[in-house]
Design a protein around this motif. Sequence first.
Motif, PDB file in Angstrom:
ATOM      1  N   ARG A 184      34.830 -22.379  45.221  1.00 48.60           N
ATOM      2  CA  ARG A 184      33.507 -21.924  44.794  1.00 48.60           C
ATOM      3  C   ARG A 184      33.345 -22.237  43.304  1.00 48.60           C
ATOM      4  O   ARG A 184      33.687 -21.424  42.450  1.00 48.60           O
ATOM      5  CB  ARG A 184      33.345 -20.437  45.060  1.00 48.60           C
ATOM      6  CG  ARG A 184      33.456 -20.053  46.538  1.00 48.60           C
ATOM      7  CD  ARG A 184      33.163 -18.575  46.727  1.00 48.60           C
ATOM      8  NE  ARG A 184      34.082 -17.744  45.952  1.00 48.60           N
ATOM      9  CZ  ARG A 184      33.894 -16.445  45.727  1.00 48.60           C
ATOM     10  NH1 ARG A 184      32.832 -15.837  46.219  1.00 48.60           N
ATOM     11  NH2 ARG A 184      34.787 -15.755  45.032  1.00 48.60           N
ATOM     12  N   GLU A 228      29.826 -11.715  38.059  1.00 46.29           N
ATOM     13  CA  GLU A 228      29.067 -11.020  39.100  1.00 46.29           C
ATOM     14  C   GLU A 228      27.733 -11.706  39.355  1.00 46.29           C
ATOM     15  O   GLU A 228      27.303 -11.856  40.504  1.00 46.29           O
ATOM     16  CB  GLU A 228      28.837  -9.559  38.691  1.00 46.29           C
ATOM     17  CG  GLU A 228      30.089  -8.708  38.715  1.00 46.29           C
ATOM     18  CD  GLU A 228      30.679  -8.615  40.111  1.00 46.29           C
ATOM     19  OE1 GLU A 228      29.917  -8.658  41.094  1.00 46.29           O
ATOM     20  OE2 GLU A 228      31.912  -8.496  40.219  1.00 46.29           O
ATOM     21  N   TRP A 262      25.670 -17.789  44.020  1.00 47.00           N
ATOM     22  CA  TRP A 262      26.403 -18.552  45.046  1.00 47.00           C
ATOM     23  C   TRP A 262      26.174 -17.944  46.430  1.00 47.00           C
ATOM     24  O   TRP A 262      25.864 -18.640  47.393  1.00 47.00           O
ATOM     25  CB  TRP A 262      27.889 -18.573  44.703  1.00 47.00           C
ATOM     26  CG  TRP A 262      28.732 -19.353  45.674  1.00 47.00           C
ATOM     27  CD1 TRP A 262      29.147 -18.949  46.913  1.00 47.00           C
ATOM     28  CD2 TRP A 262      29.210 -20.686  45.510  1.00 47.00           C
ATOM     29  NE1 TRP A 262      29.884 -19.939  47.510  1.00 47.00           N
ATOM     30  CE2 TRP A 262      29.936 -21.025  46.667  1.00 47.00           C
ATOM     31  CE3 TRP A 262      29.132 -21.605  44.478  1.00 47.00           C
ATOM     32  CZ2 TRP A 262      30.564 -22.237  46.834  1.00 47.00           C
ATOM     33  CZ3 TRP A 262      29.753 -22.842  44.632  1.00 47.00           C
ATOM     34  CH2 TRP A 262      30.462 -23.152  45.793  1.00 47.00           C
ATOM     35  N   ASP A 263      26.324 -16.628  46.527  1.00 44.12           N
ATOM     36  CA  ASP A 263      26.223 -15.955  47.820  1.00 44.12           C
ATOM     37  C   ASP A 263      24.804 -16.001  48.391  1.00 44.12           C
ATOM     38  O   ASP A 263      24.615 -16.033  49.621  1.00 44.12           O
ATOM     39  CB  ASP A 263      26.668 -14.503  47.706  1.00 44.12           C
ATOM     40  CG  ASP A 263      28.166 -14.373  47.450  1.00 44.12           C
ATOM     41  OD1 ASP A 263      28.881 -15.371  47.642  1.00 44.12           O
ATOM     42  OD2 ASP A 263      28.606 -13.276  47.036  1.00 44.12           O
ATOM     43  N   ASP A 264      23.800 -16.015  47.485  1.00 45.00           N
ATOM     44  CA  ASP A 264      22.409 -16.021  47.944  1.00 45.00           C
ATOM     45  C   ASP A 264      21.914 -17.428  48.273  1.00 45.00           C
ATOM     46  O   ASP A 264      20.815 -17.579  48.809  1.00 45.00           O
ATOM     47  CB  ASP A 264      21.489 -15.415  46.879  1.00 45.00           C
ATOM     48  CG  ASP A 264      21.705 -13.909  46.746  1.00 45.00           C
ATOM     49  OD1 ASP A 264      22.364 -13.328  47.618  1.00 45.00           O
ATOM     50  OD2 ASP A 264      21.215 -13.336  45.748  1.00 45.00           O
ATOM     51  N   ASP A 265      22.723 -18.435  47.952  1.00 42.30           N
ATOM     52  CA  ASP A 265      22.288 -19.810  48.201  1.00 42.30           C
ATOM     53  C   ASP A 265      22.353 -20.113  49.702  1.00 42.30           C
ATOM     54  O   ASP A 265      23.386 -19.922  50.339  1.00 42.30           O
ATOM     55  CB  ASP A 265      23.183 -20.779  47.421  1.00 42.30           C
ATOM     56  CG  ASP A 265      22.748 -22.222  47.604  1.00 42.30           C
ATOM     57  OD1 ASP A 265      21.544 -22.478  47.473  1.00 42.30           O
ATOM     58  OD2 ASP A 265      23.612 -23.073  47.859  1.00 42.30           O
ATOM     59  N   ARG A 310      37.496 -14.434  39.679  1.00 42.29           N
ATOM     60  CA  ARG A 310      37.303 -13.226  40.478  1.00 42.29           C
ATOM     61  C   ARG A 310      38.233 -12.093  40.057  1.00 42.29           C
ATOM     62  O   ARG A 310      37.971 -10.924  40.348  1.00 42.29           O
ATOM     63  CB  ARG A 310      37.486 -13.528  41.961  1.00 42.29           C
ATOM     64  CG  ARG A 310      38.889 -13.920  42.354  1.00 42.29           C
ATOM     65  CD  ARG A 310      38.963 -14.351  43.817  1.00 42.29           C
ATOM     66  NE  ARG A 310      38.380 -13.345  44.694  1.00 42.29           N
ATOM     67  CZ  ARG A 310      38.166 -13.545  45.984  1.00 42.29           C
ATOM     68  NH1 ARG A 310      38.485 -14.708  46.532  1.00 42.29           N
ATOM     69  NH2 ARG A 310      37.655 -12.602  46.734  1.00 42.29           N
ATOM     70  N   ARG A 312      26.083 -26.068  43.322  1.00 44.01           N
ATOM     71  CA  ARG A 312      27.456 -26.106  43.819  1.00 44.01           C
ATOM     72  C   ARG A 312      28.070 -27.448  43.453  1.00 44.01           C
ATOM     73  O   ARG A 312      27.429 -28.491  43.571  1.00 44.01           O
ATOM     74  CB  ARG A 312      27.467 -25.924  45.333  1.00 44.01           C
ATOM     75  CG  ARG A 312      26.940 -24.576  45.782  1.00 44.01           C
ATOM     76  CD  ARG A 312      27.158 -24.364  47.262  1.00 44.01           C
ATOM     77  NE  ARG A 312      26.659 -23.056  47.680  1.00 44.01           N
ATOM     78  CZ  ARG A 312      27.123 -22.393  48.731  1.00 44.01           C
ATOM     79  NH1 ARG A 312      28.079 -22.938  49.474  1.00 44.01           N
ATOM     80  NH2 ARG A 312      26.619 -21.219  49.049  1.00 44.01           N
ATOM     81  N   ARG A 319      28.335 -15.145  40.994  1.00 37.67           N
ATOM     82  CA  ARG A 319      28.733 -14.938  42.385  1.00 37.67           C
ATOM     83  C   ARG A 319      27.502 -14.645  43.246  1.00 37.67           C
ATOM     84  O   ARG A 319      27.394 -15.131  44.387  1.00 37.67           O
ATOM     85  CB  ARG A 319      29.736 -13.790  42.485  1.00 37.67           C
ATOM     86  CG  ARG A 319      30.214 -13.513  43.912  1.00 37.67           C
ATOM     87  CD  ARG A 319      30.976 -12.209  43.991  1.00 37.67           C
ATOM     88  NE  ARG A 319      30.177 -11.086  43.542  1.00 37.67           N
ATOM     89  CZ  ARG A 319      29.229 -10.498  44.281  1.00 37.67           C
ATOM     90  NH1 ARG A 319      28.977 -10.945  45.515  1.00 37.67           N
ATOM     91  NH2 ARG A 319      28.552  -9.493  43.817  1.00 37.67           N
ATOM     92  N   LYS A 320      26.578 -13.872  42.693  1.00 39.37           N
ATOM     93  CA  LYS A 320      25.360 -13.542  43.437  1.00 39.37           C
ATOM     94  C   LYS A 320      24.533 -14.800  43.698  1.00 39.37           C
ATOM     95  O   LYS A 320      24.005 -14.992  44.804  1.00 39.37           O
ATOM     96  CB  LYS A 320      24.536 -12.506  42.668  1.00 39.37           C
ATOM     97  CG  LYS A 320      23.268 -12.078  43.392  1.00 39.37           C
ATOM     98  CD  LYS A 320      22.602 -10.922  42.690  1.00 39.37           C
ATOM     99  CE  LYS A 320      21.307 -10.530  43.394  1.00 39.37           C
ATOM    100  NZ  LYS A 320      21.510 -10.181  44.796  1.00 39.37           N
TER     101      LYS A 320
END
Length: 306
Positions: free
Chosen positions: A228, A295, A301-304, A286, A218, A298-299
């Motif tokens: 993001r 995609e 980032w979201d899983d971090d 996005r 990040r 983003r995954k």
Amino acid sequence: MASCVLSRLPKKAIPDIRTLEPSKLIPSDFVDLSGRSPVAYNARLADNSRIRTVSALYYAYALGDNARFPTDTRGFLYFHAPSREVRFRLLASNDPRHFAKGTDLALPSGEAWCLKTAVLATRARAAGFRALLRQDGVRMDALAESSSHRPATQPSLWQRRKHAHRVTRLGETFPVQFASRQISLAVGTPAALVSWKSPFTRSVQPQDSGQALIAFERSPLPEHRGRRVLVLRVHKISGKPQLRPERKALPNHHLYMPKEGSLIYRKKRGASLRPEPWSYDLDVQRRRVSDRVFEMFRKLWDDDVS
């Protein structure tokens, strides 16, 4: 005028390979693959006939077809009998008596570079090697049989190329060769395949054969606060990169040079001379809902969870 000058530049010779048996090597079998890709070769048989094979040898498929062999890739191609593979033995001199003191060329993953049994037994680019192996007394029927009985779960060449480097979280390092134009990764769990332009294409020399271990994270930069944004950080460098000549004349040119522990910088798009960090803004991207790279990033980032 420029084309005339280029036409007079010396071309690297196509190596003649006369044997793959370590005990039969002579100094003329010594070859230099440094900075080259792909590499053609001539198989010279005992009767002096020649089998020429083009686009035969690549360094690492996972780094792209144009990934060049590392600097100082000099030594002997040989048949490694225990694994039934062709490998490359690195040596400082062309004296085959020092063969046992050398080391095998390695991939960025640490595994030995090789042409595997399945390639030797079936692929057109290994036709010259097959002829040499027959001449050296290797039973090609046994080689083909061992290839046909490999486990069904073993990945194909295409799968190995794409799945060689997998990233499941931010901060996980993966290798990038400075000479490569594209990066391919298997991202996430389950893994999905993505390819995008190398972050080094607008900074270092494309012909440089060094490589680095890098990782997504990040963005810690103030200008990205509240957004993001992913950036890339250099964790380790193997082989010193060289800046493009035009970069050296720019203000703050030192920012273009990859450094261990620092973010990756590159030339800003457009007329600006100011280097900018490589970044991927998920909030900007996005709108491109079909973008596979978006995609997967983003995954990550979201899983971090950090």
